[in-house]
Design a protein around this motif. Structure first.
Motif, PDB file in Angstrom:
ATOM      1  N   ALA A   1       0.695  -1.175   0.116  1.00 39.69           N
ATOM      2  CA  ALA A   1      -0.232   0.011  -0.086  1.00 39.69           C
ATOM      3  C   ALA A   1       0.892   1.343   0.207  1.00 39.69           C
ATOM      4  N   ARG A   2       1.961   1.253   1.121  1.00 40.99           N
ATOM      5  CA  ARG A   2       2.998   2.423   0.961  1.00 40.99           C
ATOM      6  C   ARG A   2       3.307   2.552  -0.284  1.00 40.99           C
ATOM      7  N   ALA A   3       3.692   1.565  -1.182  1.00 45.73           N
ATOM      8  CA  ALA A   3       4.647   1.742  -2.617  1.00 45.73           C
ATOM      9  C   ALA A   3       4.120   2.192  -3.691  1.00 45.73           C
ATOM     10  N   TRP A   4       2.471   1.231  -3.167  1.00 49.56           N
ATOM     11  CA  TRP A   4       1.372   1.857  -4.228  1.00 49.56           C
ATOM     12  C   TRP A   4       0.894   3.321  -4.356  1.00 49.56           C
ATOM     13  N   ILE A   5       1.463   4.105  -3.311  1.00 46.20           N
ATOM     14  CA  ILE A   5       1.010   4.922  -2.334  1.00 46.20           C
ATOM     15  C   ILE A   5       1.511   6.331  -2.815  1.00 46.20           C
ATOM     16  N   ASP A   6       3.129   6.027  -3.017  1.00 48.32           N
ATOM     17  CA  ASP A   6       4.508   6.937  -3.504  1.00 48.32           C
ATOM     18  C   ASP A   6       4.395   6.623  -4.699  1.00 48.32           C
ATOM     19  N   ARG A   7       3.859   5.942  -5.710  1.00 44.11           N
ATOM     20  CA  ARG A   7       3.904   5.916  -6.666  1.00 44.11           C
ATOM     21  C   ARG A   7       2.687   6.657  -7.362  1.00 44.11           C
ATOM     22  N   ASN A   8       1.610   6.634  -7.294  1.00 45.82           N
ATOM     23  CA  ASN A   8       0.598   6.980  -7.730  1.00 45.82           C
ATOM     24  C   ASN A   8       0.296   9.542  -7.401  1.00 45.82           C
ATOM     25  N   PRO A   9       0.828   9.983  -8.146  1.00 49.44           N
ATOM     26  CA  PRO A   9       0.563  10.942  -7.652  1.00 49.44           C
ATOM     27  C   PRO A   9      -1.192  11.503  -8.184  1.00 49.44           C
ATOM     28  N   HIS A  10      -1.740  12.222  -7.175  1.00 49.84           N
ATOM     29  CA  HIS A  10      -2.997  12.583  -7.515  1.00 49.84           C
ATOM     30  C   HIS A  10      -3.184  13.489  -9.256  1.00 49.84           C
ATOM     31  N   PRO A  11      -3.879  12.564  -9.605  1.00 48.40           N
ATOM     32  CA  PRO A  11      -4.663  13.020 -10.615  1.00 48.40           C
ATOM     33  C   PRO A  11      -4.266  14.915 -11.847  1.00 48.40           C
ATOM     34  N   ARG A  12      -4.845  14.920 -11.024  1.00 49.14           N
ATOM     35  CA  ARG A  12      -5.150  16.135 -10.928  1.00 49.14           C
ATOM     36  C   ARG A  12      -3.804  17.739 -10.103  1.00 49.14           C
ATOM     37  N   TYR A  13      -3.863  17.654  -9.120  1.00 50.27           N
ATOM     38  CA  TYR A  13      -3.215  18.408  -8.172  1.00 50.27           C
ATOM     39  C   TYR A  13      -1.485  18.111  -8.529  1.00 50.27           C
ATOM     40  N   GLY A  14      -1.217  16.878  -8.736  1.00 49.63           N
ATOM     41  CA  GLY A  14      -0.254  16.242  -8.874  1.00 49.63           C
ATOM     42  C   GLY A  14       0.767  15.630  -7.393  1.00 49.63           C
ATOM     43  N   VAL A  15       0.567  15.513  -6.295  1.00 52.83           N
ATOM     44  CA  VAL A  15       0.681  15.329  -4.799  1.00 52.83           C
ATOM     45  C   VAL A  15      -0.119  14.046  -4.629  1.00 52.83           C
ATOM     46  N   LEU A  16       1.402  13.551  -3.594  1.00 56.00           N
ATOM     47  CA  LEU A  16       0.450  12.138  -3.309  1.00 56.00           C
ATOM     48  C   LEU A  16      -0.361  12.302  -2.168  1.00 56.00           C
ATOM     49  N   LEU A  17      -1.193  11.251  -2.351  1.00 48.30           N
ATOM     50  CA  LEU A  17      -2.241  11.062  -1.190  1.00 48.30           C
ATOM     51  C   LEU A  17      -2.614  11.787   0.414  1.00 48.30           C
ATOM     52  N   PRO A  18      -1.247  11.596   1.251  1.00 45.57           N
ATOM     53  CA  PRO A  18      -1.419  12.287   2.355  1.00 45.57           C
ATOM     54  C   PRO A  18      -1.113  13.818   2.126  1.00 45.57           C
ATOM     55  N   ASP A  19      -1.027  14.407   0.763  1.00 49.11           N
ATOM     56  CA  ASP A  19      -0.755  15.572   0.918  1.00 49.11           C
ATOM     57  C   ASP A  19      -2.236  16.054   0.901  1.00 49.11           C
ATOM     58  N   LEU A  20      -3.045  15.201   0.402  1.00 53.20           N
ATOM     59  CA  LEU A  20      -4.958  15.589   0.131  1.00 53.20           C
ATOM     60  C   LEU A  20      -5.043  15.519   1.017  1.00 53.20           C
TER      61      LEU A  20
END
Lengths: 323, 323
Positions: free
Chosen positions: A142-161
């Motif tokens: 899960a952690r690895a997935w989060i790190d390689r999947n930035p948000h399509p609109r904002y370009g940041v990672l999940l924890p930054d949302l």
């Protein structure tokens, strides 16, 4: 003598100015208005010792839904997207048969086939496909997935949302002795792979849809594996999970959909002066605007003096920390 | 001048004596010996910043079994005795049929009939008899039962049966940043009716055999009722419950029977320098002596450098606070 008097005046002035400095706005991302006033008035009332609404520290339990309440959940929630990717990698490892339902439909993103199969059965079977993984392996994926999947609109990672105004509110509550809990219908182990770090709370304070772990000893060495048995933490299961895990009725709750209706209703019905917030997604310019599945939570806010509608457009001066 | 010197000497003396006063024995009810030394050495090592065994505060999780480990469980555990009394009062209210199995056997204390029926089924069916009670009503009944049932030998109430040495150990751990959790096979709602107050921990930190609550709205008013669905928290279910609820592997665990074997094994197998204690009931004079169902936990202690046997007779100078 004159110098002495000036110094005295300066000291008195400095002392009288101190309260102003201490009263810096604790919710700078919230615009002035009835909701911000209601939150601050409630907090002042329930923490005023000997006041009629005083809530002792041990009962200061605040529960927040996660997706859509505390952080952005659009265009698609992280948990199910991650799990579809995990299905793909288990197919590559030969551990899942890609021709079998519902995996074939998950892989093809065939929503009609999944609807025909039944959504809850499709999710349960997907979860059963992960049985046998260690808890660590799932969390690391899960952690690895989060790190390689930035948000399509904002370009940041999940924890930054996470929403800046909600973080400010959590921090304000914590500073007044509240314990902040996340109560989500999303997968607990997925949410725990990022929420505790992002919110600076222990993993145990993140309650979600959970899979019963299975204990096994291999050559005497203990292992905890995921099983196929899953417990849904949505809708009417939230109050029960709160009773089981926290053991106290919350005095603050925030949600964004009917999925949170029971949790907010349970909170508002308690003997203490509680506060409930419905985060309403009405800001298509800065975030997303959507209303589906909010009629019951909207009606609850309309019928309770202690329930308030947070308009993201009107009440939040700033939505994300990265803005 | 002489007076001045004497005063100075007195101040220096007072300052040099302070460390001695501060180093008062944190475990006064534990006799000096290898177990007390092992506990204090371990605690010093894992809290020594930059030391090789340092454990960061967030990972300082300590789990204690309740009955027989943290408090006296003889001659009979509180939970099942209370539940038999609750069956009697529900029979009086006409809510349970006293002729039906397993209730007839529970009421007659007919152990042969219960064994024939199957113990786990007999307990599950008894629990199902409480379905429909509100969580509050069950908890209030438990409290009232505790208040009117002093211990037959010691004459004190259940909360006063906590072992003084274990309370000292919990308080010492808490003073070093540990979070103390109770992980028991006994009924969670029964344990939560007295353990949080007695140990000064939040109810959520008491994990036991739990009944799924059922959420219901009556005229819009939310209720949480006990259901018939029960989740056993004994034996090999303890590590999984710890992962689900706490979300971290403990670094300290204490137990008294094979029921705690998996929990202690899971704790000892972690990457940190952990400590596990088996509380051995070998003091018939001051408490009770019994050994049944302890072979696996005894073997585990024998095979691990970080596992220790606590002899109640040898290691505890005092057992109860009321002594």
């Amino acid at each position: 003598m004159r110098t002495y008097r000036i110094a005295l005046v300066a000291v008195v002035l400095a002392l009288s100015l101190r309260p102003v400095a201490a009263a810096a706005d604790p919710l700078p991302s919230w615009r002035e208005g009835p909701v911000k006033t209601a939150v601050l008035d409630w907090l002042a009332a329930v923490t005023l010792e000997n006041g009629p609404d005083y809530i002792p520290p041990a009962e200061r339990i605040a529960v927040f839904d996660n997706d859509g309440t505390s952080l952005c959940e659009r265009p698609h929630g992280g948990s199910s997207t991650f799990q579809k990717d995990l299905v793909r990698s288990l197919v590559r490892e030969g551990r899942i048969d890609p021709e079998r339902m519902p995996f074939s439909a998950w892989l093809a993103d065939d929503r009609d086939a999944l609807r025909a199969y039944g959504w809850s059965r499709a999710y349960a079977d997907m979860n059963a496909g992960f049985a046998g993984m260690t808890l660590e392996a799932y969390r690391d994926s899960a952690r690895a997935w989060i790190d390689r999947n930035p948000h399509p609109r904002y370009g940041v990672l999940l924890p930054d949302l996470y929403y800046r105004p909600m973080r400010e509110l959590m921090e304000l509550l914590e500073s007044r002795g509240f314990m902040v809990w996340i109560v989500t219908a999303s997968t607990q182990d997925f949410a725990r792979s990022f929420a505790p770090d992002a919110l600076d709370i222990p993993p145990g304070q993140v309650i979600g849809t959970w899979t019963e772990p299975e204990y096994r000893e291999v050559d005497g060495r203990p292992l905890l594996l995921r099983s196929a048995v899953q417990h849904d933490n949505g809708h009417e299961n939230k109050p029960g999970a709160i009773a089981t895990r926290i053991g106290r009725r919350p005095v603050f709750a925030a949600g964004n959909s009917n999925n949170d209706h029971a949790m907010l209703n349970w909170t508002l019905a308690g003997p203490r002066r509680a506060l409930a917030l419905w985060i309403h997604h009405d800001d298509d310019a800065r975030e997303y605007a959507y209303d589906r599945g909010t009629d019951r939570i909207a009606a609850l806010m309309g019928s309770h003096a202690n329930g308030h509608v947070v308009s993201m457009r009107r009440d939040w001066a700033r939505i994300f920390a990265f803005e």
